[in-house]
Every structure is written in C-alpha cells, then in structure tokens.
Design a protein around this motif. Sequence first.
Motif, mmCIF file in Angstrom:
data_model
loop_
_atom_site.group_PDB
_atom_site.id
_atom_site.type_symbol
_atom_site.label_atom_id
_atom_site.label_comp_id
_atom_site.label_asym_id
_atom_site.label_seq_id
_atom_site.Cartn_x
_atom_site.Cartn_y
_atom_site.Cartn_z
ATOM 1 N N ARG A 142 20.088 42.254 76.602
ATOM 2 C CA ARG A 142 20.922 41.351 77.394
ATOM 3 C C ARG A 142 21.550 42.143 78.536
ATOM 4 N N PRO A 143 21.799 41.486 79.659
ATOM 5 C CA PRO A 143 22.486 42.175 80.760
ATOM 6 C C PRO A 143 23.897 42.569 80.361
ATOM 7 N N GLU A 144 24.415 43.584 81.027
ATOM 8 C CA GLU A 144 25.756 44.066 80.681
ATOM 9 C C GLU A 144 26.803 42.983 80.879
ATOM 10 N N LEU A 145 26.731 42.267 81.990
ATOM 11 C CA LEU A 145 27.671 41.178 82.274
ATOM 12 C C LEU A 145 26.864 39.897 82.341
ATOM 13 N N GLU A 146 26.994 39.077 81.303
ATOM 14 C CA GLU A 146 26.172 37.884 81.182
ATOM 15 C C GLU A 146 26.973 36.642 81.557
ATOM 16 N N HIS A 147 26.366 35.788 82.379
ATOM 17 C CA HIS A 147 27.019 34.542 82.753
ATOM 18 C C HIS A 147 26.892 33.554 81.596
ATOM 19 N N PRO A 148 27.982 32.909 81.177
ATOM 20 C CA PRO A 148 27.904 32.003 80.024
ATOM 21 C C PRO A 148 26.962 30.823 80.236
ATOM 22 N N LYS A 149 26.717 30.460 81.499
ATOM 23 C CA LYS A 149 25.819 29.345 81.772
ATOM 24 C C LYS A 149 24.366 29.799 81.954
ATOM 25 N N ARG A 150 24.157 31.097 81.980
ATOM 26 C CA ARG A 150 22.809 31.640 82.159
ATOM 27 C C ARG A 150 22.543 32.723 81.111
ATOM 28 N N PRO A 151 22.599 32.352 79.829
ATOM 29 C CA PRO A 151 22.389 33.358 78.779
ATOM 30 C C PRO A 151 20.949 33.854 78.777
ATOM 31 N N VAL A 152 20.774 35.101 78.383
ATOM 32 C CA VAL A 152 19.445 35.685 78.250
ATOM 33 C C VAL A 152 19.097 35.724 76.767
ATOM 34 N N THR A 153 18.123 34.929 76.397
ATOM 35 C CA THR A 153 17.667 34.895 75.005
ATOM 36 C C THR A 153 16.198 35.298 74.902
ATOM 37 N N GLY A 154 15.640 35.799 75.989
ATOM 38 C CA GLY A 154 14.287 36.329 75.980
ATOM 39 C C GLY A 154 13.248 35.285 75.628
ATOM 40 N N PHE A 155 12.344 35.650 74.731
ATOM 41 C CA PHE A 155 11.249 34.758 74.383
ATOM 42 C C PHE A 155 11.677 33.628 73.459
ATOM 43 N N SER A 156 12.957 33.595 73.116
ATOM 44 C CA SER A 156 13.497 32.460 72.369
ATOM 45 C C SER A 156 14.059 31.392 73.296
ATOM 46 N N CYS A 157 14.049 31.651 74.591
ATOM 47 C CA CYS A 157 14.618 30.714 75.558
ATOM 48 C C CYS A 157 13.864 29.389 75.519
ATOM 49 N N GLY A 158 14.612 28.312 75.389
ATOM 50 C CA GLY A 158 14.001 26.991 75.334
ATOM 51 C C GLY A 158 13.953 26.274 76.661
ATOM 52 N N ARG A 159 14.520 26.886 77.705
ATOM 53 C CA ARG A 159 14.499 26.271 79.025
ATOM 54 C C ARG A 159 13.187 26.583 79.736
ATOM 55 N N SER A 160 12.768 25.670 80.589
ATOM 56 C CA SER A 160 11.529 25.868 81.339
ATOM 57 C C SER A 160 11.842 26.320 82.761
ATOM 58 N N GLU A 161 11.101 27.303 83.235
ATOM 59 C CA GLU A 161 11.165 27.738 84.632
ATOM 60 C C GLU A 161 10.083 26.952 85.372
ATOM 61 N N VAL A 162 10.495 25.928 86.110
ATOM 62 C CA VAL A 162 9.533 25.010 86.713
ATOM 63 C C VAL A 162 8.571 25.736 87.646
ATOM 64 N N SER A 163 9.103 26.638 88.470
ATOM 65 C CA SER A 163 8.235 27.370 89.394
ATOM 66 C C SER A 163 7.170 28.148 88.631
ATOM 67 N N GLY A 164 7.594 28.796 87.547
ATOM 68 C CA GLY A 164 6.644 29.564 86.745
ATOM 69 C C GLY A 164 5.656 28.687 86.011
ATOM 70 N N ALA A 165 6.124 27.534 85.520
ATOM 71 C CA ALA A 165 5.221 26.616 84.837
ATOM 72 C C ALA A 165 4.139 26.135 85.803
ATOM 73 N N ARG A 166 4.527 25.923 87.049
ATOM 74 C CA ARG A 166 3.546 25.466 88.033
ATOM 75 C C ARG A 166 2.574 26.580 88.415
ATOM 76 N N LEU A 167 3.091 27.771 88.711
ATOM 77 C CA LEU A 167 2.210 28.844 89.174
ATOM 78 C C LEU A 167 1.269 29.318 88.067
ATOM 79 N N TRP A 168 1.830 29.677 86.908
ATOM 80 C CA TRP A 168 0.980 30.168 85.833
ATOM 81 C C TRP A 168 0.174 29.046 85.195
#
Length: 238
Positions: free
Chosen positions: A89-115
């Motif tokens: 995790r980053p040293e200073l993490e924004h509560p609205k942008r947590p880093v959960t790595g490969f457990s992240c359930g949110r979709s990155e639309v740009s990445g979903a489209r490109l890959w």
Amino acid sequence: MTALVQIAEELRDAVSGLAFSAPVTHVYNPLQYAWAPHRDYLQRWGRGRKEAVLVGMNPGPWGMAQTGVPFGEVSLVRDWIGVRGQVDRPELEHPKRPVTGFSCGRSEVSGARLWGWARSRFERPERFFERFFVLNFCPLVFMEASGRNRTPDKLPAAEQKALLGPCRKALRRALAELSPRFAIGVGAYAEGQLARTPVPDGCEVGRILHPSPASPSANKDWAGSAERQLRSLGLKLP
C-alpha cells in the motif's frame, strides 16, 4: 535484470523524492508498492524489438495504481496478461482511493477497453506482445482532497518541469531498447510527450484516441476508432 526493469527502477527512484503542492494531497507511486507485478510485466513481455509501443499518460486509480501494469484492469492483467505479484500500500493512502491490489473490485474503464481490445483482436497475449508493448509516460498518480484525479498537465509549471525530466529520459531509453517502428501516444498528452522525446531512427510518432469514459468519442466504439487510427499509420491488424 532486463533493460526495461533497470530503466523502471531508476525512474521509480528519480520521481519518489519529488514534492507536489495543493490541490494535490496524495501521490501514489505504483513502481514502489506494486513493484513485483510491474517487474513481472516488464520481464515477461518487454523483451525484444516491438513493432509498436503504445504510451499512456499516467496510472489510473483502479488500474495501474492497483496492479502495477499500465491500463491495468485487474481481471485482464491477472487472467489474460498473466501477471501477478504482491501489492503493498502507498505510504499515504486516500480513503476514497484504497489500494487493494488484485482484490480490487472496481473496473478501470480505460484499461478494460484497451486490454479488452487486445484480447479480442489478438486472442492470445503472446500474439499481442510479439508486436506491441504498452508503457506509461509518468508513473505517478495524483489526487486531490476530494479523491479527484489530477493529471500531470494540470500541475504547476515548476513541478511539471521536475517531473518531465526523468519521465522523458526513461521514455527515450525504453524506446531505444524496444526499437519500435511506431511510438503511439494514447491520447494527445502522450503524443505531445513523444514529440518532445528523441525516438529511434525510423520510428514514426502517432496517436490513437484515449479510451477514457470522460471522452464522448471514446464512448462511441473506441476499439473501432483506435483500429482505424492504427491502420492509417500503416499497422496491419489480424
């Protein structure tokens, strides 16, 4: 160690000590806390000469910020590209942008489209990476107090200058290593940085539409638009 890994290590260290002022309150450097999957991506797929290198602007909060891979939509990075690894995790993490790595359930639309396009068109990652590679120009994520993403072009001039130096140096070295026929900016910002960066002899700089959902054009058949632009540059697609 591959050349791209060494370049990324030096870029990681060069930008880690930079300071950024308000309205930026949080800065993530995935090359630090998501180094394991990023290194795996470079070692696995960043070998040999490429026909085309696609260059993005900087990581998205639900893509590379989670997986360490440019445009790194979690499911496609894990299940199609085949990259995994420990994400801290980053040293200073924004509560609205947590880093959960490969457990992240949110979709990155740009990445979903490109890959997603790469998977649909090339079927197997080996076929895609035999000809293509994907990099980001800047490895840092910038966020405001609200959690809103702030892109590098919105930083104050002095902060941009300090950031652009190491980013352009890393891009120049990566392109020299990959020796592509085409260096293609994913969006206008990346194309502009490519235009200001020495590219290998015989390398043509071009651009495709950025797949961001913030772009009305990208929401109308982004894959079709990107393919037309790639073909207009002279790239043949399967």
